[in-house]
Design a protein around this motif. Structure first.
Motif, PDB file in Angstrom:
ATOM      1  N   VAL A   6     -13.950   8.291  -1.215  1.00  0.00           N
ATOM      2  CA  VAL A   6     -13.528   7.592  -0.003  1.00  0.00           C
ATOM      3  C   VAL A   6     -12.113   7.144  -0.280  1.00  0.00           C
ATOM      4  O   VAL A   6     -11.878   6.325  -1.168  1.00  0.00           O
ATOM      5  CB  VAL A   6     -14.453   6.396   0.307  1.00  0.00           C
ATOM      6  CG1 VAL A   6     -13.947   5.625   1.521  1.00  0.00           C
ATOM      7  CG2 VAL A   6     -15.883   6.868   0.516  1.00  0.00           C
ATOM      8  N   THR A   8      -8.364   6.054   1.610  1.00  0.00           N
ATOM      9  CA  THR A   8      -7.653   5.713   2.837  1.00  0.00           C
ATOM     10  C   THR A   8      -6.531   4.726   2.531  1.00  0.00           C
ATOM     11  O   THR A   8      -6.594   3.994   1.538  1.00  0.00           O
ATOM     12  CB  THR A   8      -8.616   5.111   3.887  1.00  0.00           C
ATOM     13  OG1 THR A   8      -7.884   4.782   5.058  1.00  0.00           O
ATOM     14  CG2 THR A   8      -9.315   3.881   3.370  1.00  0.00           C
ATOM     15  N   ASP A   9      -5.528   4.717   3.384  1.00  0.00           N
ATOM     16  CA  ASP A   9      -4.457   3.732   3.260  1.00  0.00           C
ATOM     17  C   ASP A   9      -4.870   2.402   3.890  1.00  0.00           C
ATOM     18  O   ASP A   9      -4.289   1.372   3.591  1.00  0.00           O
ATOM     19  CB  ASP A   9      -3.179   4.238   3.944  1.00  0.00           C
ATOM     20  CG  ASP A   9      -2.554   5.400   3.178  1.00  0.00           C
ATOM     21  OD1 ASP A   9      -2.753   5.471   1.953  1.00  0.00           O
ATOM     22  OD2 ASP A   9      -1.887   6.245   3.815  1.00  0.00           O
ATOM     23  N   ASP A  10      -5.886   2.428   4.746  1.00  0.00           N
ATOM     24  CA  ASP A  10      -6.374   1.221   5.420  1.00  0.00           C
ATOM     25  C   ASP A  10      -7.593   0.709   4.648  1.00  0.00           C
ATOM     26  O   ASP A  10      -8.712   1.201   4.819  1.00  0.00           O
ATOM     27  CB  ASP A  10      -6.750   1.563   6.869  1.00  0.00           C
ATOM     28  CG  ASP A  10      -7.190   0.346   7.662  1.00  0.00           C
ATOM     29  OD1 ASP A  10      -7.411  -0.736   7.072  1.00  0.00           O
ATOM     30  OD2 ASP A  10      -7.323   0.490   8.890  1.00  0.00           O
ATOM     31  N   LYS A  11      -7.366  -0.272   3.777  1.00  0.00           N
ATOM     32  CA  LYS A  11      -8.424  -0.766   2.894  1.00  0.00           C
ATOM     33  C   LYS A  11      -9.638  -1.281   3.667  1.00  0.00           C
ATOM     34  O   LYS A  11     -10.776  -1.001   3.306  1.00  0.00           O
ATOM     35  CB  LYS A  11      -7.876  -1.866   1.979  1.00  0.00           C
ATOM     36  CG  LYS A  11      -8.899  -2.332   0.975  1.00  0.00           C
ATOM     37  CD  LYS A  11      -8.312  -3.291  -0.015  1.00  0.00           C
ATOM     38  CE  LYS A  11      -9.372  -3.648  -1.044  1.00  0.00           C
ATOM     39  NZ  LYS A  11      -8.866  -4.449  -2.129  1.00  0.00           N
ATOM     40  N   ARG A  13     -10.734  -0.475   6.651  1.00  0.00           N
ATOM     41  CA  ARG A  13     -11.486   0.650   7.242  1.00  0.00           C
ATOM     42  C   ARG A  13     -12.329   1.352   6.176  1.00  0.00           C
ATOM     43  O   ARG A  13     -13.473   1.704   6.405  1.00  0.00           O
ATOM     44  CB  ARG A  13     -10.527   1.625   7.902  1.00  0.00           C
ATOM     45  CG  ARG A  13     -11.231   2.710   8.641  1.00  0.00           C
ATOM     46  CD  ARG A  13     -10.282   3.557   9.434  1.00  0.00           C
ATOM     47  NE  ARG A  13     -11.036   4.499  10.242  1.00  0.00           N
ATOM     48  CZ  ARG A  13     -10.492   5.388  10.994  1.00  0.00           C
ATOM     49  NH1 ARG A  13      -9.183   5.477  11.073  1.00  0.00           N
ATOM     50  NH2 ARG A  13     -11.235   6.216  11.691  1.00  0.00           N
ATOM     51  N   GLY A  14     -11.784   1.542   5.003  1.00  0.00           N
ATOM     52  CA  GLY A  14     -12.524   2.154   3.905  1.00  0.00           C
ATOM     53  C   GLY A  14     -13.716   1.310   3.483  1.00  0.00           C
ATOM     54  O   GLY A  14     -14.804   1.837   3.219  1.00  0.00           O
ATOM     55  N   HIS A  41      -4.918   2.181  -5.939  1.00  0.00           N
ATOM     56  CA  HIS A  41      -4.284   2.903  -4.841  1.00  0.00           C
ATOM     57  C   HIS A  41      -2.947   2.236  -4.558  1.00  0.00           C
ATOM     58  O   HIS A  41      -2.890   1.027  -4.339  1.00  0.00           O
ATOM     59  CB  HIS A  41      -5.172   2.847  -3.601  1.00  0.00           C
ATOM     60  CG  HIS A  41      -4.657   3.655  -2.456  1.00  0.00           C
ATOM     61  ND1 HIS A  41      -3.610   3.259  -1.667  1.00  0.00           N
ATOM     62  CD2 HIS A  41      -5.067   4.846  -1.960  1.00  0.00           C
ATOM     63  CE1 HIS A  41      -3.380   4.158  -0.734  1.00  0.00           C
ATOM     64  NE2 HIS A  41      -4.264   5.132  -0.885  1.00  0.00           N
ATOM     65  N   GLY A  45      -4.168   0.517  -0.438  1.00  0.00           N
ATOM     66  CA  GLY A  45      -5.261   1.198   0.257  1.00  0.00           C
ATOM     67  C   GLY A  45      -6.543   1.155  -0.567  1.00  0.00           C
ATOM     68  O   GLY A  45      -6.740   0.281  -1.408  1.00  0.00           O
ATOM     69  N   ARG A  47      -9.428   3.590  -2.831  1.00  0.00           N
ATOM     70  CA  ARG A  47      -9.879   4.834  -3.463  1.00  0.00           C
ATOM     71  C   ARG A  47     -11.155   4.531  -4.217  1.00  0.00           C
ATOM     72  O   ARG A  47     -11.165   3.763  -5.164  1.00  0.00           O
ATOM     73  CB  ARG A  47      -8.834   5.362  -4.448  1.00  0.00           C
ATOM     74  CG  ARG A  47      -7.614   5.960  -3.792  1.00  0.00           C
ATOM     75  CD  ARG A  47      -6.609   6.449  -4.800  1.00  0.00           C
ATOM     76  NE  ARG A  47      -7.169   7.483  -5.649  1.00  0.00           N
ATOM     77  CZ  ARG A  47      -6.583   7.931  -6.759  1.00  0.00           C
ATOM     78  NH1 ARG A  47      -5.442   7.425  -7.159  1.00  0.00           N
ATOM     79  NH2 ARG A  47      -7.139   8.874  -7.474  1.00  0.00           N
TER      80      ARG A  47
END
Length: 95
Positions: A6, A8-11, A13-14, A41, A45, A47
């Motif tokens: 998973v 994303t740059d949007d923590k 949302r992840g 990240h 974000g 990871r």
């Protein structure tokens, strides 16, 4: 090895996706999921990586209840009804 990631740059949302995904993976009896590993990240974000593999099939043992016991006697109930044996007609007297 199979990995799910998973990223994303949007923590936030992840994190929201993980909140739904992880319980689903744990509830799935066909898969075994390892513990998620959080990686760094850049730019703040998210990871997350986790290992996933197929679950081993459970072993099922079935005992038959309709097989006569070794004592040779049948107890009532629980099994298939005993077969009736046909009698041969008596032979006429020899003469």
């Amino acid at each position: 090895m199979v990995q799910l990631r998973v990223m994303t740059d949007d923590k936030q949302r992840g994190e929201d996706v993980l909140a739904v995904l992880l319980p689903l993976l744990k509830a799935c009896t066909a898969l075994e999921a390892g513990e998620p590993t959080r990686l760094s990240h850049r730019n703040g974000g998210l990871r997350v990586v986790l290992d996933v593999q197929l679950a081993k099939a459970p072993t099922v043992t079935v005992e038959r209840d309709d097989v006569p016991r070794s004592s040779g006697t049948r107890t009532g109930g629980g099994g298939a009804p005993a077969r009736r044996q046909r009698r041969r007609p008596a032979l006429p007297p020899g003469g």
